[in-house]
Write an enzyme that holds these catalytic residues in place. Structure first.
Site, PDB file in Angstrom:
ATOM      1  N   ILE A   1       0.845  -1.194   0.000  1.00 49.31           N
ATOM      2  CA  ILE A   1       0.000   0.000   0.000  1.00 49.31           C
ATOM      3  C   ILE A   1       0.878   1.240   0.000  1.00 49.31           C
ATOM      4  CG2 ILE A   1      -1.846   1.222   1.236  1.00 49.31           C
ATOM      5  CD1 ILE A   1      -2.500  -1.652  -0.017  1.00 49.31           C
TER       6      ILE A   1
ATOM      7  N   ARG B   1      30.788  11.639 -23.526  1.00 49.24           N
ATOM      8  CA  ARG B   1      31.678  10.477 -23.550  1.00 49.24           C
ATOM      9  C   ARG B   1      32.130  10.171 -24.987  1.00 49.24           C
ATOM     10  NH1 ARG B   1      34.603   6.965 -20.143  1.00 49.24           N
ATOM     11  NH2 ARG B   1      34.644   4.900 -21.095  1.00 49.24           N
TER      12      ARG B   1
ATOM     13  N   GLN C   1      26.216   4.187 -34.335  1.00 49.68           N
ATOM     14  CA  GLN C   1      24.844   3.867 -34.756  1.00 49.68           C
ATOM     15  C   GLN C   1      24.078   3.004 -33.752  1.00 49.68           C
ATOM     16  OE1 GLN C   1      25.034   2.366 -38.769  1.00 49.68           O
ATOM     17  NE2 GLN C   1      24.996   4.421 -39.619  1.00 49.68           N
TER      18      GLN C   1
ATOM     19  N   ALA D   1      29.725   0.999 -17.831  1.00 47.57           N
ATOM     20  CA  ALA D   1      29.961   0.654 -16.422  1.00 47.57           C
ATOM     21  C   ALA D   1      29.507   1.765 -15.478  1.00 47.57           C
ATOM     22  CB  ALA D   1      31.438   0.348 -16.208  1.00 47.57           C
TER      23      ALA D   1
ATOM     24  N   GLU E   1      -0.611  -2.312 -10.452  1.00 54.87           N
ATOM     25  CA  GLU E   1      -1.810  -1.846 -11.183  1.00 54.87           C
ATOM     26  C   GLU E   1      -2.072  -2.679 -12.442  1.00 54.87           C
ATOM     27  OE1 GLU E   1      -3.346   1.828 -10.815  1.00 54.87           O
ATOM     28  OE2 GLU E   1      -1.965   2.562  -9.299  1.00 54.87           O
TER      29      GLU E   1
ATOM     30  N   ARG F   1     -13.689 -10.432 -24.240  1.00 58.96           N
ATOM     31  CA  ARG F   1     -13.900  -9.381 -23.238  1.00 58.96           C
ATOM     32  C   ARG F   1     -14.596  -8.209 -23.921  1.00 58.96           C
ATOM     33  NH1 ARG F   1     -12.145  -7.757 -18.289  1.00 58.96           N
ATOM     34  NH2 ARG F   1     -11.082  -9.739 -18.051  1.00 58.96           N
TER      35      ARG F   1
END
Ligand code: COS
Length: 405
Positions: free
Chosen positions: A158, A269, A280, A341, A364, A382
């Site tokens: 909860i 980087r 790519q 890393a 949920e 359904r």
């Protein structure tokens, strides 16, 4: 008619939440996450900004904005951390919106009004140790004792268990009727026999407050029954139509955060003599995040538009929740990969995104529940019936204006 534009009010809302997150959450979140600490003052500040009842009509203390404005708030909050979006999900999505849809006038004035103002915090008690996906397996009971019910049992996972003032709790009033024997109650924390305990050691959302709540012969007045006896399962499912919407919107925030961190790192980087963004295979991960963000948003806003029209959106919300949470998990995972890393250390925020992104794939409605629901919809097993009670369509009609006219 289709319109993909935000209103000026919505643009301003996004800016406001974004700068709130940048100032009030970003500088501290790493520490809160490490300490497994939920900073409650964030809720007070959200209340000051009118964000604890953003899509609740003004007559019930809210800001009266549309349902997609709630999505915007959730996206931007989760860009900071999933913990605070989760708080808004349970307070507004699962609790306040359910009171708006199902509560009588007295309940709305007593409980919804202060929640929308943020003076009181709401939460939602459905899941039990032995009842997660299988809601009807719940064991909590509410025995009719004349002018009140006596509540016994417990709920787990909860959110805001130690923080909330009011809980929407689901319990069997008649086990023999199966899911038609579940009822829904508004329960206050201060009542005798109520207690709560946080769960520590979670994989993610460590800056959130999550745990168990217990009911030991808690006396619940009859007037705190939400809807009719036996409406509980329907109420829980309709609450999830709103909770899942906020989770899906929040997932877009995780994708945004993953993209933001990854794009920055791509420019910082270098490998093999060029920025890693020039490779790519890195671009492929960035492109997937962008596509995931846009696709998720479209699904979320479509569900929000249906809510604005007062239409049932169980199917559309389920699809949005499933897809957005999967995309968010993938985006966070790729963000870690892009950081190499360094992504594996908490020197960068992306490991937190990955840990946080796992929970919404489970809560949920698990990924599996939503996959099955979508399969059943397509195959015709359904079929959603029109509901006796839906959320009010937006723009909200003001009672005061009606009275004046
Ligand atoms: N709004 C209102 N009523 C709803 C509803 C909704 N969104 N969804 C279902 N109902 C009603 C149905 O109309 C049906 O009413 P009748 O029995 O009167 O015909 C009843 O509720 C049962 O619905 P359904 O047949 O869909 O139930 P299922 O047993 O098939 O539902 C699933 C099973 C798995 C879909 C459902 O239990 C579920 O979503 N489980 C996941 C629960 C979850 O998300 N838990 C996470 C909690 S974290 S807060």
């Amino acid at each position: 008619m289709m319109n993909f534009d935000f209103t000026e009010e919505q643009e301003l809302l996004r800016k406001t939440v974004r700068s709130f997150v940048d100032k009030e959450i970003m500088p501290y979140i790493k520490e809160w996450d490490e300490k497994q600490y939920f900073e409650t003052s964030i809720l007070t500040r959200l209340a000051d900004l009118g964000l604890m009842g953003v899509c609740i009509p003004e007559q019930y203390g809210g800001s009266g904005m549309d349902y997609n404005s709630l999505a915007i708030v959730c996206e931007e909050l989760e860009r900071g951390d999933t913990a605070f979006r989760t708080a808004v999900s349970v307070h507004t999505g699962l609790n306040s919106m359910t009171l708006l849809q199902w509560g009588n006038e007295k309940q709305k004035q007593k409980y919804l009004f202060p929640q929308s103002k943020g003076q009181k915090v709401g939460a939602f008690g459905l899941t039990e140790p032995n009842a997660g996906s299988d809601v009807a397996a719940m064991q909590t009971t509410a025995r009719d004792a004349g002018d009140h019910y006596v509540l016994n049992g417990s709920k787990t996972w909860i959110s805001l268990c130690d923080v909330a003032d009011h809980f929407l709790v689901f319990a069997y009033t008649d086990k023999s009727k199966k899911h038609h024997g579940i009822s829904s109650f508004i329960v206050e924390r201060t009542w005798e026999g109520f207690s709560s305990k946080a769960i520590k050691g979670k994989l993610g959302i460590r800056a959130g407050n999550t745990g168990e709540i217990f009911f030991d012969n808690v006396k619940v007045p009859k007037e705190n029954l939400l809807g009719q006896e036996g409406d509980g399962f329907k109420i829980a499912m309709s609450a999830l139509d709103n909770g899942r919407f906020t989770v899906a919107a929040g997932a877009c925030g995780t994708i945004m955060a993953s993209l933001e961190a990854s794009v920055k790192y791509c420019h910082e980087r270098s490998t093999f003599g060029k920025e890693i963004g020039r490779h790519q295979l890195v671009q492929q991960m960035i492109a997937k995040m962008e596509a995931g963000l846009l696709q998720s948003r479209l699904l979320v806003y479509r569900a929000g538009c249906l809510k604005n029209q007062g239409k049932r959106n169980t199917r559309e919300t389920s699809l949005a929740k499933w897809q957005a949470c999967d995309y968010a998990y993938e985006a966070a995972n790729d963000a870690v990969q892009i950081h190499g890393a360094y992504g594996f250390s908490n020197e960068y925020p992306v490991e937190r995104y990955l840990r946080n992104a796992k929970a919404p794939v489970i809560y949920e409605g698990t990924r599996e529940i939503h996959t099955v629901m979508q399969g059943e919809y397509v195959l015709g097993y359904r079929v959603d019936k029109p509901l006796s009670k839906t959320l009010p369509a937006w723009p909200f009609e003001s009672v005061t204006e009606e009275a004046v006219n």
